[in-house]
Design an enzyme around this catalytic site. Structure first.
Site, PDB file in Angstrom:
ATOM      1  N   GLU A  34     -60.790 -46.198  43.672  1.00 34.79           N
ATOM      2  CA  GLU A  34     -60.283 -45.421  42.739  1.00 34.79           C
ATOM      3  C   GLU A  34     -59.581 -45.629  41.555  1.00 34.79           C
ATOM      4  O   GLU A  34     -58.690 -45.705  42.010  1.00 34.79           O
ATOM      5  CB  GLU A  34     -60.415 -44.255  43.166  1.00 34.79           C
ATOM      6  CG  GLU A  34     -60.931 -43.101  42.663  1.00 34.79           C
ATOM      7  CD  GLU A  34     -62.675 -43.292  43.172  1.00 34.79           C
ATOM      8  OE1 GLU A  34     -63.500 -44.495  42.435  1.00 34.79           O
ATOM      9  OE2 GLU A  34     -63.339 -43.182  43.945  1.00 34.79           O
ATOM     10  N   SER A 126     -71.462 -32.865  38.906  1.00 36.88           N
ATOM     11  CA  SER A 126     -71.630 -33.259  39.924  1.00 36.88           C
ATOM     12  C   SER A 126     -70.047 -34.629  40.434  1.00 36.88           C
ATOM     13  O   SER A 126     -69.547 -35.119  41.560  1.00 36.88           O
ATOM     14  CB  SER A 126     -71.466 -33.159  41.272  1.00 36.88           C
ATOM     15  OG  SER A 126     -73.008 -34.594  41.278  1.00 36.88           O
ATOM     16  N   GLY A 127     -69.782 -35.370  39.063  1.00 38.55           N
ATOM     17  CA  GLY A 127     -69.016 -36.547  39.233  1.00 38.55           C
ATOM     18  C   GLY A 127     -70.582 -37.477  40.537  1.00 38.55           C
ATOM     19  O   GLY A 127     -69.809 -38.890  40.512  1.00 38.55           O
ATOM     20  N   SER A 129     -72.403 -40.063  37.972  1.00 33.37           N
ATOM     21  CA  SER A 129     -72.468 -40.616  37.890  1.00 33.37           C
ATOM     22  C   SER A 129     -73.900 -39.788  36.845  1.00 33.37           C
ATOM     23  O   SER A 129     -74.758 -41.376  36.350  1.00 33.37           O
ATOM     24  CB  SER A 129     -72.251 -41.856  38.005  1.00 33.37           C
ATOM     25  OG  SER A 129     -70.376 -42.646  37.314  1.00 33.37           O
ATOM     26  N   SER A 130     -74.241 -39.306  36.320  1.00 41.80           N
ATOM     27  CA  SER A 130     -75.481 -38.574  35.998  1.00 41.80           C
ATOM     28  C   SER A 130     -75.333 -39.543  34.728  1.00 41.80           C
ATOM     29  O   SER A 130     -76.201 -39.721  33.908  1.00 41.80           O
ATOM     30  CB  SER A 130     -75.895 -37.510  35.690  1.00 41.80           C
ATOM     31  OG  SER A 130     -74.766 -37.466  35.207  1.00 41.80           O
ATOM     32  N   GLU A 165     -70.033 -45.691  26.126  1.00 53.87           N
ATOM     33  CA  GLU A 165     -69.887 -44.018  26.915  1.00 53.87           C
ATOM     34  C   GLU A 165     -67.883 -44.207  25.743  1.00 53.87           C
ATOM     35  O   GLU A 165     -68.074 -43.748  25.622  1.00 53.87           O
ATOM     36  CB  GLU A 165     -70.132 -44.463  28.054  1.00 53.87           C
ATOM     37  CG  GLU A 165     -69.211 -43.227  28.790  1.00 53.87           C
ATOM     38  CD  GLU A 165     -70.018 -42.517  30.134  1.00 53.87           C
ATOM     39  OE1 GLU A 165     -70.461 -43.008  30.392  1.00 53.87           O
ATOM     40  OE2 GLU A 165     -69.038 -41.613  30.824  1.00 53.87           O
ATOM     41  N   ASP A 177     -69.236 -47.680  36.746  1.00 54.91           N
ATOM     42  CA  ASP A 177     -70.394 -46.933  37.221  1.00 54.91           C
ATOM     43  C   ASP A 177     -71.522 -47.855  36.298  1.00 54.91           C
ATOM     44  O   ASP A 177     -72.870 -47.697  37.057  1.00 54.91           O
ATOM     45  CB  ASP A 177     -70.251 -45.198  36.388  1.00 54.91           C
ATOM     46  CG  ASP A 177     -68.527 -44.925  36.676  1.00 54.91           C
ATOM     47  OD1 ASP A 177     -68.285 -45.206  38.039  1.00 54.91           O
ATOM     48  OD2 ASP A 177     -68.741 -43.382  36.292  1.00 54.91           O
ATOM     49  N   TYR A 227     -59.283 -38.005  32.393  1.00 53.32           N
ATOM     50  CA  TYR A 227     -58.909 -39.209  32.587  1.00 53.32           C
ATOM     51  C   TYR A 227     -58.324 -39.851  31.197  1.00 53.32           C
ATOM     52  O   TYR A 227     -57.550 -41.355  31.924  1.00 53.32           O
ATOM     53  CB  TYR A 227     -61.002 -38.781  32.791  1.00 53.32           C
ATOM     54  CG  TYR A 227     -60.839 -40.495  33.005  1.00 53.32           C
ATOM     55  CD1 TYR A 227     -61.329 -41.201  34.158  1.00 53.32           C
ATOM     56  CD2 TYR A 227     -61.053 -41.631  32.072  1.00 53.32           C
ATOM     57  CE1 TYR A 227     -61.298 -42.653  34.634  1.00 53.32           C
ATOM     58  CE2 TYR A 227     -61.540 -42.787  32.392  1.00 53.32           C
ATOM     59  CZ  TYR A 227     -62.126 -43.090  33.296  1.00 53.32           C
ATOM     60  OH  TYR A 227     -62.226 -44.245  34.403  1.00 53.32           O
TER      61      TYR A 227
HETATM   62  C1  GLA Z   1     -64.906 -42.636  36.627  1.00 58.12           C
HETATM   63  C2  GLA Z   1     -65.076 -43.758  35.365  1.00 58.12           C
HETATM   64  C3  GLA Z   1     -65.291 -45.294  35.828  1.00 58.12           C
HETATM   65  C4  GLA Z   1     -64.198 -45.157  37.023  1.00 58.12           C
HETATM   66  C5  GLA Z   1     -64.326 -43.892  37.954  1.00 58.12           C
HETATM   67  C6  GLA Z   1     -62.665 -43.394  38.641  1.00 58.12           C
HETATM   68  O1  GLA Z   1     -66.622 -42.259  37.034  1.00 58.12           O
HETATM   69  O2  GLA Z   1     -66.403 -43.867  34.636  1.00 58.12           O
HETATM   70  O3  GLA Z   1     -65.143 -45.865  35.152  1.00 58.12           O
HETATM   71  O4  GLA Z   1     -62.801 -45.150  36.706  1.00 58.12           O
HETATM   72  O5  GLA Z   1     -63.790 -42.809  37.346  1.00 58.12           O
HETATM   73  O6  GLA Z   1     -62.927 -44.146  39.522  1.00 58.12           O
END
Ligand code: GLA
Length: 392
Positions: A34, A126-127, A129-130, A165, A177, A227
């Site tokens: 991560e 919810s994280g 990756s939508s 993005e 992602d 981030y």
């Molecule tokens: C998000 C980003 C990814 C990655 C993760 C953390 O999902 O889009 O590129 O950095 O956070 O691992």
């Protein structure tokens, strides 16, 4: 579960047109690795069986590209002229920035008209990756209609979506992602070297083990600003280490751990230590998965817990609610390992669970979590699935 017929019917109701094709791009979970995909590390994500469907009809045009977009995110029908409305959409905070950015980057000199209905069964915010899913599904459907003959493969597509993005939407995400959404494979994790983009699939299917996704339901309002801040801290740590040690490292993951201790700034030291150790954990995980994973199940679990601990204490991207989920899980016998997954600041955790414990684990987790946080949890299981594809 939504069927092809339901999706088609909704499309007809929205656009009063016949739908031609349906595409699907999954969400993703990162098993381990991560916050190291923007530090040249190795990551181990997989595609899940929930994601975003795009129902589409297409028509060529001589001039102007017009797209009609609809989703239940805001139940609004947008009609966009790509040449005229591009900039104002980029400056907005609307969800259509993602598909518009991808169309704009991919279409070159082609003109067309498209009607797209996006349907998502990923829990909102919810994280999982939508954003990568909507980018990749849009790029893929455009490729299918307009650029079938060209050489854009799913790796180029992932890179293009990441660029959109970063540059169009303004989130400095890494490649993980988009890469896994575009290239996922049923019952396999992807081991991706984010420096070289070399990758391999690692088989991961054990009938007695369940992958459980736990949505903390904590709003991820800080996620994109924090981030970008973490990314900057990593860049600064790398530059500072190069200056102190007079050595040139390409990526933070390459720096030997003993050198990191020379960093004076406490925050930078913590970030760098997480990055280097997390990359090490991925390598250890890969070894365990390649050789006798069944005998190493408790070591696999420990690596997941260690990763969480490091994200909490060194990288500081967890939150109280995610920590509570992990704490409860760790005390539960049937759980092999658990950690937050994705960017953090809310979002989801993942737990590996011995299947027979599913009922008792989820009941206990639901009860204790709500007692401690006054929030509702959402829990579901997932299979490891394929990446983007046409849905037939
Ligand atoms: C998000 C980003 C990814 C990655 C993760 C953390 O999902 O889009 O590129 O950095 O956070 O691992």
């Amino acid at each position: 579960m939504i069927t092809i017929e339901d999706l088609k019917e909704k499309f007809i109701n929205i656009f009063n047109k016949k739908p031609e094709k349906i595409f699907f791009a999954p969400g993703r979970i990162n098993f381990i690795g991560e916050h190291i995909d923007y530090n040249g590390g190795k990551v181990l994500p997989f595609a899940i069986d929930k994601g975003i469907y795009a129902v589409v009809t297409f028509k060529e045009r001589k001039e102007n590209t017009i797209i009609h977009l609809y989703s239940e995110i805001d139940n609004n029908l947008y009609t966009v002229d790509l040449d005229k409305n591009r900039d104002s959409i980029q400056q907005s905070s609307l969800w259509i920035r993602y598909p518009v950015g991808v169309m704009d980057a991919l279409r070159k000199n082609q003109n067309f008209e498209m009607w797209i209905y996006y349907y998502s069964n990923l829990p909102a915010g919810s994280g999982l990756s939508s954003s990568a899913a909507i980018e990749v599904v849009t790029g893929y459907l455009l490729k299918s209609y307009v650029f079938e003959e060209t050489s854009i493969d799913t790796i180029d597509l992932a890179l293009l979506c990441q660029k959109v993005e970063n540059e169009f939407v303004g989130v400095q995400c890494g490649i993980m992602d988009q890469f896994v959404v575009a290239n996922g494979k049923e019952n396999h994790l992807i081991l991706l070297d984010t420096h070289t983009l070399n990758y391999e699939y690692l088989y991961f299917f054990y009938p007695e083990i369940q992958i459980v996704v736990i949505n903390s339901n904590v709003p991820r309002s800080l996620a994109s600003s924090k981030y970008n801040e973490r990314r900057k801290e990593c860049q600064l740590a790398l530059q500072t280490l190069q200056t102190i040690t007079k050595q040139s490292f390409l990526n933070l993951v390459e720096v030997p751990e003993n050198l990191v201790l020379e960093l004076k700034e406490e925050n930078l030291k913590k970030r760098a230590l997480h990055v280097i150790r997390e990359n090490q954990r991925v390598k250890e995980m890969v070894q365990l998965l390649k050789h006798n994973p069944k005998d190493s199940i408790s070591k696999i679990g420990h690596l997941l817990y260690d990763s969480h601990q490091s994200l909490k204490e060194l990288y500081e991207v967890s939150c109280q609610e995610l920590d509570i989920i992990i704490e409860i899980s760790q005390k539960f016998d049937g759980v092999i390992g658990a950690r937050m997954t994705g960017a953090g600041f809310g979002g989801c955790a993942l737990a590996l669970l011995k299947k027979e414990f599913y009922e008792t684990y989820t009941n206990q987790l639901l009860e204790l979590y709500t007692k401690k946080t006054h929030l509702e949890l959402q829990i579901f299981t997932t299979n490891i699935s394929d990446g983007v594809k046409e849905w037939k």
